[in-house]
Design an enzyme around this catalytic site. Sequence first.
Site, PDB file in Angstrom:
ATOM      1  N   HIS A  48      25.128  -6.036 -47.678  1.00 47.53           N
ATOM      2  CA  HIS A  48      26.159  -5.288 -46.709  1.00 47.53           C
ATOM      3  C   HIS A  48      27.378  -4.979 -47.103  1.00 47.53           C
ATOM      4  O   HIS A  48      28.387  -4.569 -46.542  1.00 47.53           O
ATOM      5  CB  HIS A  48      26.175  -5.947 -45.431  1.00 47.53           C
ATOM      6  CG  HIS A  48      24.735  -5.965 -44.619  1.00 47.53           C
ATOM      7  ND1 HIS A  48      24.408  -4.952 -44.301  1.00 47.53           N
ATOM      8  CD2 HIS A  48      24.147  -6.973 -44.187  1.00 47.53           C
ATOM      9  CE1 HIS A  48      22.906  -5.158 -43.485  1.00 47.53           C
ATOM     10  NE2 HIS A  48      22.985  -6.404 -43.497  1.00 47.53           N
ATOM     11  N   ARG A  73      23.704 -12.926 -52.414  1.00 45.57           N
ATOM     12  CA  ARG A  73      22.910 -12.458 -51.634  1.00 45.57           C
ATOM     13  C   ARG A  73      22.493 -11.080 -52.223  1.00 45.57           C
ATOM     14  O   ARG A  73      23.197 -10.219 -51.931  1.00 45.57           O
ATOM     15  CB  ARG A  73      23.307 -12.382 -50.129  1.00 45.57           C
ATOM     16  CG  ARG A  73      22.142 -11.640 -49.249  1.00 45.57           C
ATOM     17  CD  ARG A  73      22.396 -11.899 -47.801  1.00 45.57           C
ATOM     18  NE  ARG A  73      23.301 -11.080 -47.185  1.00 45.57           N
ATOM     19  CZ  ARG A  73      23.620 -10.847 -45.803  1.00 45.57           C
ATOM     20  NH1 ARG A  73      22.876 -11.388 -45.110  1.00 45.57           N
ATOM     21  NH2 ARG A  73      24.613 -10.060 -45.672  1.00 45.57           N
ATOM     22  N   ASP A  87      20.170 -13.970 -64.268  1.00 45.95           N
ATOM     23  CA  ASP A  87      20.310 -14.224 -65.753  1.00 45.95           C
ATOM     24  C   ASP A  87      22.015 -13.873 -65.815  1.00 45.95           C
ATOM     25  O   ASP A  87      22.553 -14.286 -66.606  1.00 45.95           O
ATOM     26  CB  ASP A  87      19.713 -12.789 -66.439  1.00 45.95           C
ATOM     27  CG  ASP A  87      18.465 -13.014 -66.842  1.00 45.95           C
ATOM     28  OD1 ASP A  87      18.132 -14.188 -66.846  1.00 45.95           O
ATOM     29  OD2 ASP A  87      17.718 -12.373 -67.384  1.00 45.95           O
ATOM     30  N   GLU A 152      15.756 -13.679 -39.785  1.00 41.66           N
ATOM     31  CA  GLU A 152      16.531 -12.883 -38.953  1.00 41.66           C
ATOM     32  C   GLU A 152      16.138 -11.990 -37.893  1.00 41.66           C
ATOM     33  O   GLU A 152      16.667 -10.812 -37.568  1.00 41.66           O
ATOM     34  CB  GLU A 152      17.785 -12.228 -39.794  1.00 41.66           C
ATOM     35  CG  GLU A 152      17.148 -11.523 -41.162  1.00 41.66           C
ATOM     36  CD  GLU A 152      18.057 -10.892 -42.082  1.00 41.66           C
ATOM     37  OE1 GLU A 152      19.399 -10.746 -41.495  1.00 41.66           O
ATOM     38  OE2 GLU A 152      17.777 -10.849 -43.123  1.00 41.66           O
ATOM     39  N   ASP A 178      21.048  -9.810 -37.065  1.00 40.05           N
ATOM     40  CA  ASP A 178      19.946  -9.097 -36.948  1.00 40.05           C
ATOM     41  C   ASP A 178      18.926  -9.586 -35.976  1.00 40.05           C
ATOM     42  O   ASP A 178      17.897  -8.962 -35.270  1.00 40.05           O
ATOM     43  CB  ASP A 178      19.506  -9.200 -38.470  1.00 40.05           C
ATOM     44  CG  ASP A 178      19.963  -8.200 -39.227  1.00 40.05           C
ATOM     45  OD1 ASP A 178      19.686  -6.940 -39.197  1.00 40.05           O
ATOM     46  OD2 ASP A 178      20.627  -8.706 -39.980  1.00 40.05           O
TER      47      ASP A 178
END
Length: 260
Positions: A48, A73, A87, A152, A178
């Site tokens: 977000h 995230r 990585d 969520e 959510d």
Amino acid sequence: MPAPRNPFKHAIAKGELQLGCWLGLADPYIAEISAGAGFDWVLVDAEHAPNDLRSITAQLQVIAARKSHAAVRPPIGDTRIIKQFLDAGAQTLLIPMVESGAQAQELVDAVTYPPHGIRGVGAALARASDFSAIGDYLTTARDEICLLVQVENRKGMDALDDILAIDGIDGVFIGPADLAADMGFIGQAGAPEVKAAVLGAIEKIVASGKAAGILTLDTDMQLQCRDIGATFIATEIDVTVFARNMRAAAKDASDRLRDG
């Protein structure tokens, strides 16, 4: 030389409370300030917030010089994205919208090298291996990767037992916003029905032996979650801290100099 130790992973495994801050301003300066503020962990958000691989890497680099641990995230639990973020040096990932045990297992596979998983082997090019300076990275990396999954919605809540049964999941994070929307209370994460569902889920996660986490700005809810055993709790968001204080500063200036 093995992969760097992940202090966050080991702390939540031992039940030690880890307090965090969400980073959504997508800027290394803000990340550096936040990581030096005293939080145990900070989370760089690509779901977000306007982050991409390069901006996330830049933030990981400045956070590494501070005491806070960096979590990331991704926008979605896609194997290709997970590979790139690992990585780039992320050792803790929070994967959004996990809805089944099968999906949770796919995520475990995505953070694990073959023959036990499917993570692509490209460590020679990677910041994660200090560009090949960590000779034992390939054989030790998985031990220090912390995989958190985010439940969520009602589908995820219904599958919580199946998700908790998957080996390789370090913790489960409940997303109140959510979940509230899916339960018919959009914008009302503090609704009693939503709070009850969140607290019930956290109790189940803790009882399973896995770490439970949440992001909430509700101080009473923070205390309730801590008291029932949540071990990684995000209490602030850089966007809201900045916006709140900038608005207060502008109002204070106006009150003193224009309206006074």
